[in-house]
Design an enzyme around this catalytic site. Structure first.
Site, PDB file in Angstrom:
ATOM      1  N   CYS A 139      22.285 -11.161  11.778  1.00 15.24           N
ATOM      2  CA  CYS A 139      20.929 -10.772  12.188  1.00 15.24           C
ATOM      3  C   CYS A 139      20.974  -9.866  13.410  1.00 15.24           C
ATOM      4  O   CYS A 139      20.159  -8.954  13.549  1.00 15.24           O
ATOM      5  CB  CYS A 139      20.099 -12.026  12.481  1.00 15.24           C
ATOM      6  SG  CYS A 139      19.661 -12.966  11.005  1.00 15.24           S
ATOM      7  N   CYS A 198      31.432  -2.239  19.470  1.00 16.27           N
ATOM      8  CA  CYS A 198      30.055  -2.506  19.069  1.00 16.27           C
ATOM      9  C   CYS A 198      29.525  -3.597  19.994  1.00 16.27           C
ATOM     10  O   CYS A 198      30.047  -3.783  21.095  1.00 16.27           O
ATOM     11  CB  CYS A 198      29.982  -2.926  17.593  1.00 16.27           C
ATOM     12  SG  CYS A 198      30.845  -4.463  17.233  1.00 16.27           S
TER      13      CYS A 198
END
Length: 377
Positions: free
Chosen positions: A198, A334
């Protein structure tokens, strides 16, 4: 006559305050005082107090479920509040299970609620499942979903399963001896990083309410023995199109039954190792390529890093890196390290000997160690 036997035996007669509190349920066909006594006598385990756990917990407590246990080892973060509506700003930093307990007691001061602030594991899953009448799995990782399925099959405990991603959600009911299980539908566990989390892919907040409330509804149907539960059926919801459909599936007669919760059965596997390094191992001669989205980078970035979103990187491949002049020792970063690991794996499949690594822990780890603050979103 009910389509299946109620899961829970009725408890004691309802008190006058209970008759008043649950009056709107008592008038429902198939529920009535007897069904409410079953709900009040039910012992339910909820795995996860996040996006799906929030509506599940709220509605099961409101419905009067007798004993509710919630297991979750995560803590509340500000980025959770967009969809995990059981938590508040003042709960940030608390264990989600404890925050959920406080919310449950605000809703019903007499609620019997157990908060477990650790993970569901091979060591505790069977005993937890055996202690409850049914389990609802609202987690967001494949390992726990398959562990839950296997514990359900071994203990004979019905499992209500739900997933969400971006704008879509799914729900099914896996009831041992009554219908097929998760491994009949999806025999093999996917790689841990095959679907973005998510945090990486995003999730539509109200999707959690729709899917979580559907899961809670399935629980109440099983407890009371009413309606047609999603046994052998796979319910899908698309929030963008506002459409639903239901697929049917059956048990695979060729599938080997689950026999134990050892590492093989619980699918305690890891992806192919990807070259990586820690924040402490970063050197000035290395180039850091930030593959997050532009909005993520606006919230904070590693000093002197170069930006190229992951989708563009994978589309352009090594040609894109060459155009940017990135030919030396390259470190991909990331938010947490999951996306960069996938990108490194994809690029190394083309050039196995390339000096390419993933930053372990991502920008979160870098900000914690080098900037003295958390990068939370």
């Amino acid at each position: 006559m009910p389509m299946f036997e109620p899961l829970v035996q009725p408890g004691p007669a309802l008190s006058e305050p209970e008759l008043a509190r649950y009056s709107r349920q008592l008038t429902l066909p198939g529920v009535g005082p007897l069904g409410q006594r079953r709900i009040r006598n039910a012992k339910v385990l909820v795995i996860g107090a996040g996006g799906l756990g929030s509506p599940i917990i709220n509605y099961l407590v409101a419905a009067g479920v007798g004993r509710l246990t919630v297991i979750d080892d995560d803590r509340v973060e500000s980025s959770n509040l967009q969809r995990q509506v059981i938590h508040r700003e003042q709960d940030i930093g608390q264990f989600k299970a404890e925050s959920a307990k406080a919310a449950a007691l605000r809703l019903d001061a007499s609620a019997r609620f157990t908060a477990l602030t650790h993970k569901l594991t091979v060591d505790n899953a069977l005993s937890l499942f055996a202690e409850h009448d049914l389990v609802l799995d609202g987690t967001d990782n494949f390992a726990t979903r398959y562990l839950s399925n296997d514990a359900a099959e071994l203990s004979g405990t019905p499992l209500i399963w739900g997933t969400i991603f971006q704008f879509s959600g799914q729900v099914s009911v896996f009831a041992p001896q009554r219908g097929p299980m998760l491994r009949d539908l999806f025999p093999e566990i996917p790689e841990a990083d095959s679907v973005p989390s998510c945090a990486e892919g995003g999730v539509f907040g109200t999707l959690c309410a729709v899917v979580g409330a559907t899961m809670a509804g399935e629980a109440l149907k099983l407890i009371c023995g009413i309606g047609e539960p999603l046994i052998g059926r796979f319910w899908r919801y698309d929030a963008l199109q506002t459409t639903t459909d239901v697929l049917t599936f059956q048990a695979d007669p060729q599938r080997e039954p689950v026999r134990s919760l050892d590492c093989e059965t619980a699918q305690c596997t890891v992806s192919t190792p990807v070259p990586e390094l820690s924040v402490d191992e970063l050197e000035e001669s290395m180039t850091v390529l930030d593959i997050r989205e532009a909005w993520e980078r606006d919230l904070g970035s590693i000093a002197l890093s170069i930006h190229l979103p992951m989708d563009e990187l994978l589309e352009r491949g090594w040609a894109g890196l060459t155009e940017l002049g990135l030919t030396g020792d390259l470190v991909l970063a990331c938010k947490s390290g999951a996306r960069s690991a996938r990108a490194v794996q994809a690029l190394l499949a083309q050039r196995p000997e390339a000096p390419l690594r993933s930053l372990r822990g991502g920008t979160q780890a870098w900000f914690t160690q080098c900037a003295g603050r958390e990068l939370i979103y």
